[in-house]
Write a protein that holds these residues in place. Sequence first.
Motif, PDB file in Angstrom:
ATOM      1  N   GLY A 108      73.372  97.679  55.228  1.00 21.06           N
ATOM      2  CA  GLY A 108      73.530  96.119  54.978  1.00 21.06           C
ATOM      3  C   GLY A 108      73.031  95.986  53.500  1.00 21.06           C
ATOM      4  O   GLY A 108      73.501  95.012  52.816  1.00 21.06           O
ATOM      5  N   GLU A 109      71.669  96.657  53.181  1.00 27.01           N
ATOM      6  CA  GLU A 109      71.455  96.268  51.923  1.00 27.01           C
ATOM      7  C   GLU A 109      72.359  96.804  50.497  1.00 27.01           C
ATOM      8  O   GLU A 109      72.376  96.222  49.684  1.00 27.01           O
ATOM      9  CB  GLU A 109      69.933  97.045  51.499  1.00 27.01           C
ATOM     10  CG  GLU A 109      69.244  96.811  50.256  1.00 27.01           C
ATOM     11  CD  GLU A 109      67.860  97.113  50.105  1.00 27.01           C
ATOM     12  OE1 GLU A 109      67.308  97.466  49.032  1.00 27.01           O
ATOM     13  OE2 GLU A 109      67.116  97.315  51.250  1.00 27.01           O
TER      14      GLU A 109
ATOM     15  N   GLN B 205      72.234 107.983  60.092  1.00 25.44           N
ATOM     16  CA  GLN B 205      71.324 108.097  61.075  1.00 25.44           C
ATOM     17  C   GLN B 205      70.848 109.667  60.885  1.00 25.44           C
ATOM     18  O   GLN B 205      69.570 110.036  60.999  1.00 25.44           O
ATOM     19  CB  GLN B 205      71.586 107.993  62.429  1.00 25.44           C
ATOM     20  CG  GLN B 205      71.516 106.301  62.725  1.00 25.44           C
ATOM     21  CD  GLN B 205      72.132 106.013  63.907  1.00 25.44           C
ATOM     22  OE1 GLN B 205      71.536 106.574  64.996  1.00 25.44           O
ATOM     23  NE2 GLN B 205      73.328 105.082  64.199  1.00 25.44           N
TER      24      GLN B 205
ATOM     25  N   ASN C  90      77.447 104.691  59.904  1.00 22.05           N
ATOM     26  CA  ASN C  90      76.210 104.510  60.551  1.00 22.05           C
ATOM     27  C   ASN C  90      75.425 105.827  61.084  1.00 22.05           C
ATOM     28  O   ASN C  90      74.394 106.134  60.609  1.00 22.05           O
ATOM     29  CB  ASN C  90      75.959 103.345  61.322  1.00 22.05           C
ATOM     30  CG  ASN C  90      74.645 102.788  61.568  1.00 22.05           C
ATOM     31  OD1 ASN C  90      73.766 103.570  62.353  1.00 22.05           O
ATOM     32  ND2 ASN C  90      74.231 101.711  61.360  1.00 22.05           N
TER      33      ASN C  90
ATOM     34  N   LYS D 105      75.074  94.364  50.272  1.00 26.20           N
ATOM     35  CA  LYS D 105      74.537  93.001  49.859  1.00 26.20           C
ATOM     36  C   LYS D 105      74.552  93.296  48.170  1.00 26.20           C
ATOM     37  O   LYS D 105      74.686  92.608  47.470  1.00 26.20           O
ATOM     38  CB  LYS D 105      73.212  92.726  50.265  1.00 26.20           C
ATOM     39  CG  LYS D 105      73.020  91.463  49.738  1.00 26.20           C
ATOM     40  CD  LYS D 105      71.565  91.108  50.621  1.00 26.20           C
ATOM     41  CE  LYS D 105      71.311  89.834  51.217  1.00 26.20           C
ATOM     42  NZ  LYS D 105      70.248  89.538  51.854  1.00 26.20           N
TER      43      LYS D 105
ATOM     44  N   GLN E 208      68.673 105.810  50.229  1.00 31.24           N
ATOM     45  CA  GLN E 208      69.760 105.040  49.837  1.00 31.24           C
ATOM     46  C   GLN E 208      70.524 105.736  48.814  1.00 31.24           C
ATOM     47  O   GLN E 208      71.960 105.925  48.605  1.00 31.24           O
ATOM     48  CB  GLN E 208      69.351 103.670  49.385  1.00 31.24           C
ATOM     49  CG  GLN E 208      69.169 102.938  50.607  1.00 31.24           C
ATOM     50  CD  GLN E 208      68.407 101.396  50.330  1.00 31.24           C
ATOM     51  OE1 GLN E 208      67.909 101.268  49.338  1.00 31.24           O
ATOM     52  NE2 GLN E 208      68.684 100.309  50.998  1.00 31.24           N
TER      53      GLN E 208
ATOM     54  N   GLU F 185      69.264 101.017  64.041  1.00 31.57           N
ATOM     55  CA  GLU F 185      68.679  99.782  63.207  1.00 31.57           C
ATOM     56  C   GLU F 185      68.200  99.846  61.802  1.00 31.57           C
ATOM     57  O   GLU F 185      68.554  99.155  60.953  1.00 31.57           O
ATOM     58  CB  GLU F 185      67.677  99.097  64.045  1.00 31.57           C
ATOM     59  CG  GLU F 185      67.923  98.570  65.591  1.00 31.57           C
ATOM     60  CD  GLU F 185      67.807  99.573  66.551  1.00 31.57           C
ATOM     61  OE1 GLU F 185      67.390 100.740  66.186  1.00 31.57           O
ATOM     62  OE2 GLU F 185      68.444  99.631  67.570  1.00 31.57           O
ATOM     63  N   THR F 186      67.450 101.105  61.460  1.00 37.10           N
ATOM     64  CA  THR F 186      66.947 101.332  60.289  1.00 37.10           C
ATOM     65  C   THR F 186      68.159 101.669  59.183  1.00 37.10           C
ATOM     66  O   THR F 186      68.274 100.989  58.141  1.00 37.10           O
ATOM     67  CB  THR F 186      66.155 102.469  60.315  1.00 37.10           C
ATOM     68  OG1 THR F 186      64.863 102.081  61.233  1.00 37.10           O
ATOM     69  CG2 THR F 186      65.464 102.731  58.808  1.00 37.10           C
TER      70      THR F 186
ATOM     71  N   SER G 255      71.250 100.559  59.851  1.00 40.50           N
ATOM     72  CA  SER G 255      72.034  99.423  59.707  1.00 40.50           C
ATOM     73  C   SER G 255      71.503  98.502  58.430  1.00 40.50           C
ATOM     74  O   SER G 255      72.117  97.851  57.847  1.00 40.50           O
ATOM     75  CB  SER G 255      72.031  98.325  60.874  1.00 40.50           C
ATOM     76  OG  SER G 255      72.960  99.302  61.714  1.00 40.50           O
ATOM     77  N   ARG G 256      70.094  98.407  58.599  1.00 43.37           N
ATOM     78  CA  ARG G 256      69.386  97.692  57.130  1.00 43.37           C
ATOM     79  C   ARG G 256      69.578  98.067  55.937  1.00 43.37           C
ATOM     80  O   ARG G 256      70.141  97.464  55.088  1.00 43.37           O
ATOM     81  CB  ARG G 256      67.957  97.420  57.773  1.00 43.37           C
ATOM     82  CG  ARG G 256      67.481  96.577  58.701  1.00 43.37           C
ATOM     83  CD  ARG G 256      66.038  96.347  58.939  1.00 43.37           C
ATOM     84  NE  ARG G 256      65.144  97.362  59.255  1.00 43.37           N
ATOM     85  CZ  ARG G 256      65.072  97.738  60.262  1.00 43.37           C
ATOM     86  NH1 ARG G 256      65.461  97.355  61.409  1.00 43.37           N
ATOM     87  NH2 ARG G 256      64.228  99.109  60.489  1.00 43.37           N
ATOM     88  N   ALA G 257      69.554  99.598  56.090  1.00 45.43           N
ATOM     89  CA  ALA G 257      69.743 100.258  54.747  1.00 45.43           C
ATOM     90  C   ALA G 257      71.278 100.199  54.266  1.00 45.43           C
ATOM     91  O   ALA G 257      71.329  99.722  53.108  1.00 45.43           O
ATOM     92  CB  ALA G 257      69.388 101.778  54.762  1.00 45.43           C
TER      93      ALA G 257
END
Length: 100
Positions: free
Chosen positions: A77-78, A62, A58, A81, A43, A70-71, A73-75
């Motif tokens: 997203g965090e 990747q 994204n 946030k 990150q 998916e991984t 997207s999560r990173a």
Amino acid sequence: MIAQCKDQGFKTPVWHVSGFLSKIFKDRFTENQLKKLGLNVRQIEAVEYVKKNGKITNKEYQKLFQISRETASRALGELTKKRILKGSGSKGAGSYYELM
């Protein structure tokens, strides 16, 4: 003045034609600050990538880290946030993230 700002870690000053006004911004996303926010190495590297390139998708995330969609997207997203990145507002192909 521009060189001095860069040397001190500030963004490039903003100049207005109607007169002299200089806005100087300090980089609030230094490596130390990002570590304090609990970001992992990927990150932090992604934030550095955005600083250099202006945005990240994204797919780029990747590719940079050899991870699944998916991984990534999560990173991302965090990072959103935690108010480090903001999304472009669109979904799917063509969407990207940039610094807040």
